[in-house]
Design a protein around this motif. Sequence first.
Motif, mmCIF file in Angstrom:
data_model
loop_
_atom_site.group_PDB
_atom_site.id
_atom_site.type_symbol
_atom_site.label_atom_id
_atom_site.label_comp_id
_atom_site.label_asym_id
_atom_site.label_seq_id
_atom_site.Cartn_x
_atom_site.Cartn_y
_atom_site.Cartn_z
ATOM 1 N N ILE A 4 0.831 -1.204 0.000
ATOM 2 C CA ILE A 4 0.000 0.000 0.000
ATOM 3 C C ILE A 4 0.867 1.256 0.000
ATOM 4 O O ILE A 4 0.504 2.279 -0.588
ATOM 5 C CB ILE A 4 -0.991 0.005 1.185
ATOM 6 C CG1 ILE A 4 -2.066 1.073 0.944
ATOM 7 C CG2 ILE A 4 -0.283 0.189 2.513
ATOM 8 C CD1 ILE A 4 -3.269 0.941 1.838
ATOM 9 N N VAL A 56 -6.530 3.492 1.935
ATOM 10 C CA VAL A 56 -6.955 3.264 0.552
ATOM 11 C C VAL A 56 -7.628 4.509 -0.028
ATOM 12 O O VAL A 56 -7.526 4.770 -1.233
ATOM 13 C CB VAL A 56 -7.893 2.027 0.471
ATOM 14 C CG1 VAL A 56 -8.524 1.903 -0.918
ATOM 15 C CG2 VAL A 56 -7.109 0.762 0.800
ATOM 16 N N LEU A 100 -9.055 -4.236 -4.381
ATOM 17 C CA LEU A 100 -9.232 -2.819 -4.677
ATOM 18 C C LEU A 100 -10.383 -2.648 -5.670
ATOM 19 O O LEU A 100 -10.478 -3.367 -6.655
ATOM 20 C CB LEU A 100 -7.957 -2.241 -5.294
ATOM 21 C CG LEU A 100 -6.743 -2.074 -4.369
ATOM 22 C CD1 LEU A 100 -5.494 -1.830 -5.204
ATOM 23 C CD2 LEU A 100 -6.970 -0.938 -3.378
ATOM 24 N N VAL A 129 -12.285 -0.548 -1.008
ATOM 25 C CA VAL A 129 -12.049 -1.979 -1.190
ATOM 26 C C VAL A 129 -13.398 -2.676 -1.185
ATOM 27 O O VAL A 129 -14.353 -2.201 -0.570
ATOM 28 C CB VAL A 129 -11.143 -2.557 -0.081
ATOM 29 C CG1 VAL A 129 -9.730 -2.036 -0.213
ATOM 30 C CG2 VAL A 129 -11.686 -2.247 1.301
#
Length: 339
Positions: A126, A161, A227, A238
Amino acid sequence: MHGQSVVVELQETVQSSRPRSSHVVVVLGDPVDALDISRIGQTLADYDANIDTIRGISDYPVTGLELKVTVPDVSPGGGEAMRKALAALTSELNVDIAIERSGLLRRSKRLVCFDCDSTLITGEVIEMLAAHAGKEAEVAAVTERAMRGELDFEESLRERVKALAGLDASVIDEVAAAIELTPGARTTIRTLNRMGYQTAVVSGGFIQVLEGLAEELELDYVRANTLEIVDGKLTGNVTGKIVDRAAKAEFLREFAADSGLKMYQTVAVGDGANDIDMLSAAGLGVAFNAKPALKEIADTSVNHPFLDEVLHIMGISRDEIDLADQEDGTFHRVPLTNA
């Protein structure tokens, strides 16, 4: 049956006065010197344990010795104080020390499950993705807090994310191509596969990045987060169930059941707080260059940067690994540099 005679002699059964070794202690270091063995031997003696045999199991990339040991109290938890005393020596002597019960139970392991980031591979996926979004420092700070157990993993993952929203999906392929395996990872997986072990990776990272690597290494199982991609762009979300601390342990149980194995036949290897449940559930939990929270619950710790130490802890020697590599033409040794 004429002309034949039979003579029967009764011989006393000779029993050895020495009991069978109850435990195996593996010592790994760079180097392991006489003082290290002396201190370990004295610690064993402090608990009335006896060293029965010593054999070398590795000369590369670290020195490895396997000690067969007889411990007086083999009841469950009987050797816990000795185990803790040996664990305390690891930082003092700068060697890794693992102790397990000897016998068939040790040899029964058939499934090895690895965490991915900073275990099977050297980086954090990530953070590699975040670097493309110019959010590397921001994401790294959240990652570190999560690995120390200060943040709920799912919340921290979703927060990180979000920083990826708008990235072109082609970045995933770029990051996948840039992944670096931990030293010894390829040898470790190749050896386990060759010996008929089931191999797996569970990751709080992303399946789109890892599936190619899992296929290349011929892993039997791979689980990771997914993802969300819409119109060729990362949405910052996600999809599906988050692979968190509890899910990792659930997947390990799923892999074992699918392979027809009991949990005591499993090994789990990880580095962070997110791996606590998985290592606790496994028959053997190995903390790999891990955070303190994981070391506290692991059966043993590896504190050198070579994943093939896990093989030696399981009793697989460097000679066995090298011989198999020579037979199929994959043998080579990467020169080691002293940092």
